[in-house]
Design a protein around this motif. Structure first.
Motif, PDB file in Angstrom:
ATOM      1  N   ASN A   1       0.815  -1.227   0.000  1.00 35.64           N
ATOM      2  CA  ASN A   1       0.000   0.000   0.000  1.00 35.64           C
ATOM      3  C   ASN A   1       0.845   1.272   0.000  1.00 35.64           C
ATOM      4  OD1 ASN A   1      -2.322  -1.671   0.256  1.00 35.64           O
ATOM      5  ND2 ASN A   1      -1.993  -1.735   2.467  1.00 35.64           N
ATOM      6  N   SER A   2       1.888   1.287  -0.788  1.00 37.88           N
ATOM      7  CA  SER A   2       2.820   2.419  -0.759  1.00 37.88           C
ATOM      8  C   SER A   2       3.078   2.964  -2.159  1.00 37.88           C
ATOM      9  CB  SER A   2       4.160   1.992  -0.131  1.00 37.88           C
ATOM     10  OG  SER A   2       3.982   1.623   1.228  1.00 37.88           O
ATOM     11  N   MET A   3       3.515   4.218  -2.191  1.00 38.66           N
ATOM     12  CA  MET A   3       3.981   4.842  -3.430  1.00 38.66           C
ATOM     13  C   MET A   3       5.460   5.155  -3.274  1.00 38.66           C
ATOM     14  SD  MET A   3       2.983   8.466  -5.266  1.00 38.66           S
ATOM     15  CE  MET A   3       1.672   7.808  -6.255  1.00 38.66           C
ATOM     16  N   ILE A   4       6.259   4.658  -4.211  1.00 41.74           N
ATOM     17  CA  ILE A   4       7.700   4.896  -4.177  1.00 41.74           C
ATOM     18  C   ILE A   4       8.103   5.410  -5.550  1.00 41.74           C
ATOM     19  CG2 ILE A   4       9.976   3.910  -3.755  1.00 41.74           C
ATOM     20  CD1 ILE A   4       8.332   1.663  -2.199  1.00 41.74           C
ATOM     21  N   ARG A   5       8.660   6.597  -5.571  1.00 41.64           N
ATOM     22  CA  ARG A   5       8.965   7.275  -6.839  1.00 41.64           C
ATOM     23  C   ARG A   5      10.421   7.709  -6.831  1.00 41.64           C
ATOM     24  NH1 ARG A   5       4.734  10.368 -10.340  1.00 41.64           N
ATOM     25  NH2 ARG A   5       6.051  11.305 -11.943  1.00 41.64           N
ATOM     26  N   ALA A   6      11.224   7.115  -7.708  1.00 42.54           N
ATOM     27  CA  ALA A   6      12.641   7.451  -7.820  1.00 42.54           C
ATOM     28  C   ALA A   6      12.862   8.211  -9.113  1.00 42.54           C
ATOM     29  CB  ALA A   6      13.487   6.186  -7.799  1.00 42.54           C
ATOM     30  N   GLU A   7      13.248   9.454  -9.012  1.00 47.57           N
ATOM     31  CA  GLU A   7      13.446  10.284 -10.193  1.00 47.57           C
ATOM     32  C   GLU A   7      14.849  10.153 -10.778  1.00 47.57           C
ATOM     33  OE1 GLU A   7      11.013  12.426 -11.698  1.00 47.57           O
ATOM     34  OE2 GLU A   7       9.805  11.110 -10.444  1.00 47.57           O
ATOM     35  N   ASN A   8      15.850   9.858  -9.921  1.00 50.19           N
ATOM     36  CA  ASN A   8      17.228   9.876 -10.399  1.00 50.19           C
ATOM     37  C   ASN A   8      18.071   8.713  -9.916  1.00 50.19           C
ATOM     38  OD1 ASN A   8      17.368  12.793 -11.605  1.00 50.19           O
ATOM     39  ND2 ASN A   8      16.395  13.028  -9.610  1.00 50.19           N
ATOM     40  N   ARG A   9      17.857   8.266  -8.675  1.00 48.37           N
ATOM     41  CA  ARG A   9      18.719   7.249  -8.090  1.00 48.37           C
ATOM     42  C   ARG A   9      17.959   5.967  -7.786  1.00 48.37           C
ATOM     43  NH1 ARG A   9      20.716  11.383  -3.561  1.00 48.37           N
ATOM     44  NH2 ARG A   9      18.607  12.127  -4.020  1.00 48.37           N
ATOM     45  N   PHE A  10      18.714   4.900  -7.533  1.00 45.92           N
ATOM     46  CA  PHE A  10      18.141   3.638  -7.104  1.00 45.92           C
ATOM     47  C   PHE A  10      17.604   3.798  -5.679  1.00 45.92           C
ATOM     48  CE2 PHE A  10      19.048  -0.453  -4.874  1.00 45.92           C
ATOM     49  CZ  PHE A  10      18.048  -1.208  -5.483  1.00 45.92           C
ATOM     50  N   VAL A  11      16.354   3.390  -5.466  1.00 43.66           N
ATOM     51  CA  VAL A  11      15.728   3.479  -4.150  1.00 43.66           C
ATOM     52  C   VAL A  11      15.265   2.085  -3.737  1.00 43.66           C
ATOM     53  CG1 VAL A  11      13.791   4.423  -2.834  1.00 43.66           C
ATOM     54  CG2 VAL A  11      14.988   5.871  -4.476  1.00 43.66           C
ATOM     55  N   ALA A  12      15.673   1.641  -2.547  1.00 40.99           N
ATOM     56  CA  ALA A  12      15.291   0.338  -2.007  1.00 40.99           C
ATOM     57  C   ALA A  12      14.476   0.535  -0.735  1.00 40.99           C
ATOM     58  CB  ALA A  12      16.533  -0.505  -1.723  1.00 40.99           C
TER      59      ALA A  12
ATOM     60  N   VAL B   1       6.968   9.821   4.073  1.00 43.71           N
ATOM     61  CA  VAL B   1       5.834  10.241   4.882  1.00 43.71           C
ATOM     62  C   VAL B   1       4.781   9.141   4.888  1.00 43.71           C
ATOM     63  CG1 VAL B   1       4.795  11.445   2.910  1.00 43.71           C
ATOM     64  CG2 VAL B   1       4.101  12.071   5.220  1.00 43.71           C
ATOM     65  N   HIS B   2       4.117   8.950   6.014  1.00 40.46           N
ATOM     66  CA  HIS B   2       2.986   8.030   6.078  1.00 40.46           C
ATOM     67  C   HIS B   2       1.824   8.609   5.281  1.00 40.46           C
ATOM     68  CE1 HIS B   2      -0.273   5.578   7.733  1.00 40.46           C
ATOM     69  NE2 HIS B   2       0.658   4.731   8.142  1.00 40.46           N
ATOM     70  N   LYS B   3       1.080   7.743   4.621  1.00 40.38           N
ATOM     71  CA  LYS B   3      -0.006   8.232   3.767  1.00 40.38           C
ATOM     72  C   LYS B   3      -1.064   9.010   4.554  1.00 40.38           C
ATOM     73  CE  LYS B   3      -1.338   4.548   1.663  1.00 40.38           C
ATOM     74  NZ  LYS B   3      -2.035   3.628   0.749  1.00 40.38           N
ATOM     75  N   ASP B   4      -1.201   8.736   5.835  1.00 38.95           N
ATOM     76  CA  ASP B   4      -2.177   9.464   6.641  1.00 38.95           C
ATOM     77  C   ASP B   4      -1.689  10.850   7.043  1.00 38.95           C
ATOM     78  OD1 ASP B   4      -3.862   7.309   6.523  1.00 38.95           O
ATOM     79  OD2 ASP B   4      -3.394   6.548   8.531  1.00 38.95           O
ATOM     80  N   GLN B   5      -0.417  11.162   6.768  1.00 39.11           N
ATOM     81  CA  GLN B   5       0.167  12.431   7.204  1.00 39.11           C
ATOM     82  C   GLN B   5       0.591  13.324   6.043  1.00 39.11           C
ATOM     83  OE1 GLN B   5       0.307  13.290  10.486  1.00 39.11           O
ATOM     84  NE2 GLN B   5      -0.777  11.361  10.896  1.00 39.11           N
ATOM     85  N   VAL B   6       0.135  13.003   4.837  1.00 41.29           N
ATOM     86  CA  VAL B   6       0.649  13.731   3.667  1.00 41.29           C
ATOM     87  C   VAL B   6       0.228  15.193   3.632  1.00 41.29           C
ATOM     88  CG1 VAL B   6       0.936  11.717   2.187  1.00 41.29           C
ATOM     89  CG2 VAL B   6      -1.290  12.854   2.302  1.00 41.29           C
ATOM     90  N   GLN B   7      -0.847  15.562   4.338  1.00 39.11           N
ATOM     91  CA  GLN B   7      -1.233  16.975   4.352  1.00 39.11           C
ATOM     92  C   GLN B   7      -0.183  17.837   5.046  1.00 39.11           C
ATOM     93  OE1 GLN B   7      -3.631  18.221   2.645  1.00 39.11           O
ATOM     94  NE2 GLN B   7      -4.689  16.341   2.064  1.00 39.11           N
TER      95      GLN B   7
ATOM     96  N   ASP C   1       1.993   1.542   3.759  1.00 39.85           N
ATOM     97  CA  ASP C   1       1.299   2.837   3.823  1.00 39.85           C
ATOM     98  C   ASP C   1       2.255   4.025   3.840  1.00 39.85           C
ATOM     99  OD1 ASP C   1      -1.236   1.573   3.947  1.00 39.85           O
ATOM    100  OD2 ASP C   1      -0.962   1.216   6.079  1.00 39.85           O
ATOM    101  N   LEU C   2       3.322   3.934   3.051  1.00 42.39           N
ATOM    102  CA  LEU C   2       4.286   5.033   2.982  1.00 42.39           C
ATOM    103  C   LEU C   2       4.288   5.666   1.596  1.00 42.39           C
ATOM    104  CD1 LEU C   2       7.595   3.923   4.781  1.00 42.39           C
ATOM    105  CD2 LEU C   2       5.755   5.377   5.648  1.00 42.39           C
ATOM    106  N   VAL C   3       4.709   6.936   1.564  1.00 42.77           N
ATOM    107  CA  VAL C   3       5.053   7.622   0.328  1.00 42.77           C
ATOM    108  C   VAL C   3       6.535   7.969   0.397  1.00 42.77           C
ATOM    109  CG1 VAL C   3       4.738   9.707  -1.058  1.00 42.77           C
ATOM    110  CG2 VAL C   3       2.750   8.570  -0.052  1.00 42.77           C
TER     111      VAL C   3
END
Length: 476
Positions: free
Chosen positions: A308-319, A338-344, A325-327
């Motif tokens: 249940n997470s979104m992980i977005r790597a624009e330039n580097r390798f991310v593990a 950030v936790h998805k419940d705290q994105v505001q 529930d993380l972004v």
């Protein structure tokens, strides 16, 4: 009566930092497809025989990016109105109304933010045509979205009786409600009489200005003067800066819709989202891109035991391992976790960056200009190094610096260099030196992009150390 789309392409999109920055906000980013959100907003208006060419509004600093994105999808706008500064939606729509009335005294405006997602374009089209009769009869129609859940990030609209102005499915607005807490939102959804406030409108340009004059005469007066003093600059329409500067900032809802007796709501189920947070973007993309663990992954990403997470790597390798529930968003100069419940709370980061006079809320490492872009690749005491790309036909201003010298090395392409009274061509692996205080210009006379490395050295290396003598893009 003709319907004119008015696309509001201003705004900074701070809740989608670090991807969205002041210089490159979310409406200009490809968040949900290969097209930017602005391009998607324009493409879903294509091939509607009821619609006239779109009128766009945007900030002065984004004008060339907006124009280039329109050119890339072969959209020719009615015009692009430049806002000298951000004043919220009520003034922006007012100057757009003045512009349209010059073209068509019966113009009906379809006001649409450029940074929203609409999943069901056919249902959206049907809703606009459904609301048309009420708008032509003098109503100010707002499109209320049928809630899919107790969302606390949206305002709500409660509908009353069927609208007196007609329009099938249109209702008088009983009241507008600010963003509620969770418990209140749950009661709204159970009530069935509430819709999410989408910020999309349909009304006659003249009717909107009448209501604005009644309820916010100061805004109406400033916008009238700002438009009366407007003039064209290249492919843009510039408002009178002094008149617009004194205009009070306010949204359409506060200025007009909450006061007028002619507000009408049309509930619609069109797959809408304002993409106002990272969790909202995850919800949109998870439906089409989510893996078996409901993760949305972009870029060079490795996951193990992640859900249940979104992980977005624009330039580097991310593990990422063993979380849910993380972004996680990585860019060249910042990483957000950030936790998805705290994105505001992401907007608090932007506020802190501003307070501490940092720059990560303003620009990415790559900064776009009308002639191309540059990217910082190294910096230290009294020096910095940039990678510069100049588009074919692109030409930097004739300029001078008081505090820095510059060394240019051509990597690929052909550069036409002006240095003082000298003009010469440089090709691959050739270089030149620009001393402090010497007028100079860089341009690309070729048909391929020009790439070069610039080394700046001196006591002050800020971008404001530029004295422009001539500029084809008319920047000051």
């Amino acid at each position: 009566m003709n319907i004119y789309p008015v696309i509001l392409a201003g705004g900074s999109g701070t809740r989608l930092w670090p991807l969205s920055r002041e210089a490159l906000p979310k409406q200009l980013l490809p968040l949900c497809s290969d097209n930017s959100m602005l391009q998607e907003a324009l493409l879903r208006l294509a091939d509607w025989p009821e619609l006239m060419p779109p009128l766009l509004t945007c900030g002065n600093e984004h004008r060339f990016l907006v124009a280039e994105q329109l050119r890339a999808i072969d959209v020719v706008p009615l015009d692009i109105l430049l806002e000298p500064e951000s004043k919220n939606t009520a003034p922006t729509v007012a100057v757009a109304a003045h512009y349209l009335l010059q073209q068509d005294k019966d113009a009906v405006m379809l006001v649409l933010p450029a940074d929203h997602v609409i999943g069901d374009v056919a249902a959206f089209h049907a809703a606009v045509l459904q609301a048309r009769q009420a708008a032509e009869n003098g109503a100010l129609v707002t499109f209320g979205m049928v809630p899919s859940g107790p969302e606390t990030g949206y305002g709500y609209i409660r509908r009353g009786k069927a609208a007196a102005q007609g329009g099938a499915g249109c209702y008088a607005v009983e009241r507008f409600v600010e963003k509620p807490d969770r418990a209140t939102a749950e009661t709204f959804v159970a009530d069935k009489a509430y819709s999410w406030n989408s910020g999309m409108f349909l009304f006659k340009a003249a009717r909107y200005l009448e209501e604005l004059r009644e309820y916010r005469p100061a805004i109406a007066d400033s916008c009238q003067k700002a438009f009366d003093g407007a003039y064209h600059d290249l492919d843009f329409c510039r408002l009178n800066e002094a008149s617009f500067a004194v205009c009070p900032p306010e949204s359409i809802d506060y200025a007009v819709m909450e006061h007028t007796r002619h507000a009408v709501v049309l509930p619609a189920d069109i797959g809408w989202s304002d993409v106002g947070s990272w969790s909202a973007l995850w919800e949109i993309l998870e439906e089409t891109e989510g893996d078996s663990e409901r993760n949305v992954l972009r870029g060079d990403v490795y996951t193990d035991d992640v859900q249940n997470s979104m992980i977005r790597a624009e330039n580097r390798f991310v593990a990422v391992i063993g979380v849910q529930d993380l972004v996680v968003v990585e860019t060249k100069d910042a990483v957000l976790v950030v936790h998805k419940d705290q994105v505001q709370g992401v907007k608090k980061i932007v506020e802190d960056l501003k307070k501490n006079s940092r720059t990560e809320h303003m620009n990415h490492m790559r900064v776009y200009r009308p002639w191309g872009n540059y990217e910082g690749i190294d910096a230290g005491d009294r020096f910095q190094v940039k990678r510069i790309t100049v588009n074919p036909g692109g030409k930097l201003s004739l300029q001078m610096h008081h505090h820095r010298a510059e060394h240019w090395v051509v990597v690929t392409g052909t550069a036409l260099i002006t240095r003082g009274d000298e003009e010469k061509l440089l090709t691959e692996n050739e270089s030149t030196y620009i001393p402090i205080g010497v007028k100079h210009r860089l341009e690309n006379p070729g048909k391929m992009p020009l790439h070069l490395i610039e080394v700046q050295s001196g006591g002050y290396l800020g971008e404001d150390d530029i004295v422009r003598f001539d500029d084809i893009y008319k920047r000051s």
